[in-house]
Design an enzyme around this catalytic site. Structure first.
Site, PDB file in Angstrom:
ATOM      1  N   GLU A   9      -7.578  -3.026   0.179  1.00 23.16           N
ATOM      2  CA  GLU A   9      -7.737  -3.058  -1.280  1.00 23.16           C
ATOM      3  C   GLU A   9      -7.557  -4.490  -1.796  1.00 23.16           C
ATOM      4  OE1 GLU A   9      -6.252   1.491  -2.296  1.00 23.16           O
ATOM      5  OE2 GLU A   9      -4.821  -0.134  -2.458  1.00 23.16           O
ATOM      6  N   LYS A  52       0.620  -1.057  -5.424  1.00 21.39           N
ATOM      7  CA  LYS A  52      -0.376  -0.198  -4.811  1.00 21.39           C
ATOM      8  C   LYS A  52       0.007   0.059  -3.356  1.00 21.39           C
ATOM      9  CE  LYS A  52      -4.623  -1.060  -5.515  1.00 21.39           C
ATOM     10  NZ  LYS A  52      -4.767   0.396  -5.536  1.00 21.39           N
ATOM     11  N   GLY A  53      -0.677   1.012  -2.750  1.00 24.54           N
ATOM     12  CA  GLY A  53      -0.427   1.276  -1.341  1.00 24.54           C
ATOM     13  C   GLY A  53       0.150   2.650  -1.059  1.00 24.54           C
ATOM     14  N   THR A  55      -9.184   3.226  -3.405  1.00 26.85           N
ATOM     15  CA  THR A  55      -8.833   4.444  -2.658  1.00 26.85           C
ATOM     16  C   THR A  55      -7.818   5.265  -3.451  1.00 26.85           C
ATOM     17  OG1 THR A  55      -9.196   3.281  -0.572  1.00 26.85           O
ATOM     18  CG2 THR A  55      -7.830   5.266  -0.471  1.00 26.85           C
TER      19      THR A  55
HETATM   20  C1  5RP Z   1      -3.908   3.528  -2.274  1.00 30.86           C
HETATM   21  C2  5RP Z   1      -3.571   3.076  -3.648  1.00 30.86           C
HETATM   22  C3  5RP Z   1      -3.943   3.957  -4.785  1.00 30.86           C
HETATM   23  O1  5RP Z   1      -4.679   3.238  -5.694  1.00 30.86           O
HETATM   24  C4  5RP Z   1      -2.692   4.440  -5.453  1.00 30.86           C
HETATM   25  O2  5RP Z   1      -1.888   5.072  -4.477  1.00 30.86           O
HETATM   26  C5  5RP Z   1      -3.012   5.410  -6.599  1.00 30.86           C
HETATM   27  O3  5RP Z   1      -3.500   6.593  -6.074  1.00 30.86           O
HETATM   28  P1  5RP Z   1      -3.809   7.846  -6.970  1.00 30.86           P
HETATM   29  O4  5RP Z   1      -5.011   7.510  -7.786  1.00 30.86           O
HETATM   30  O5  5RP Z   1      -4.065   8.940  -5.976  1.00 30.86           O
HETATM   31  O6  5RP Z   1      -2.598   8.117  -7.810  1.00 30.86           O
HETATM   32  O7  5RP Z   1      -3.026   2.027  -3.855  1.00 30.86           O
HETATM   33  O8  5RP Z   1      -3.441   2.645  -1.301  1.00 30.86           O
END
Ligand code: 5RP
Length: 223
Positions: free
Chosen positions: A105, A96-97, A32
């Site tokens: 995830e 992450k998160g 995500t």
């Molecule tokens: C979501 C995540 C995403 O992988 C993380 O926030 C990176 O996001 P982005 O690609 O928009 O920088 O852990 O829960």
């Protein structure tokens, strides 16, 4: 001088470079976030059998492209899981998160044969948790109790106002944690009653990081 003019161009380049590490015609776990969103647009060329999604948002994007999204209960294992990260270090441990999808995830990543992490180089860090607060998903009734335990570990938890996860829980963003041993801290925080999951991905770290830098794509493994 950079090959890319924007961060989005880097994210897209990392996504494109990751395609060769993903199965053709298999079942893929899909993460995500904005980096993965670029990858999702490219997935039709892999002619996947199906995908397992880490969030409602990703599932919707996959379905719009005609990619079947299957329930994880119907799948024993995945050829690969692909996702972005908020931070990643030389051990390929991650935080992450940022998008609040950490629990699903982590679950989807846990049944994958390999984890392919796609990032731009702003996510590459020497030490996790210095520049990005650690997200922790918590059952709502335990929010204050978990926050107190985290304070006793030296962290500074901040309730992410207005955010409810796909699992109906809340997020605490923990600042000022000194993450010197990611594996140990991941387990310690998981053991606090009321914690559903924390955003350290060290037990299931990435197998390869595809990193877009000013000079182009670098593929990094733990070293
Ligand atoms: C979501 C995540 C995403 O992988 C993380 O926030 C990176 O996001 P982005 O690609 O928009 O920088 O852990 O829960």
């Amino acid at each position: 001088m950079s090959l890319y003019t924007t961060q989005d161009e880097k994210k897209k380049a990392a996504a494109k470079a990751a395609l060769k590490h993903l199965p053709k015609g298999g079942i893929l776990g899909v993460g995500t976030g904005s980096t993965v969103n670029f990858l999702i647009e490219m997935l039709p060329e892999l002619q996947l059998e199906a995908a397992v999604s880490s969030s409602e948002a990703t599932a919707e994007r996959l379905r719009k492209l005609g990619i079947e999204v299957v329930d994880m209960n119907s799948v024993a294992s995945l050829d690969a899981y692909v996702d972005g990260a908020d931070e990643i270090d030389a051990n390929l441990h991650m935080i992450k998160g940022g998008g609040a999808a950490l629990t699903r995830e982590k679950i989807v990543a846990s049944i994958a044969k390999k984890f392919v992490c796609i990032v731009d180089d702003s996510k590459w860090v020497n030490q996790l948790g210095v520049g990005f607060a650690l997200p922790v998903e918590v059952i709502p009734m335990a929010r204050s109790a978990v926050a107190r335990k985290i304070v006793s570990l030296g962290g500074d938890p901040v309730y992410r106002e207005g955010v409810v996860t796909d699992n109906g829980n809340v997020i605490l963003d923990v600042h000022n944690l000194n993450i010197l041993n990611a594996l140990e801290l991941e387990k310690t925080i998981n053991d606090i009653p009321g914690v559903v999951c924390n955003g350290i991905f060290a037990i299931n770290k990435a197998d390869i990081a595809v990193v877009a830098t000013d000079n182009g794509i670098e593929e990094r493994t733990a070293g």
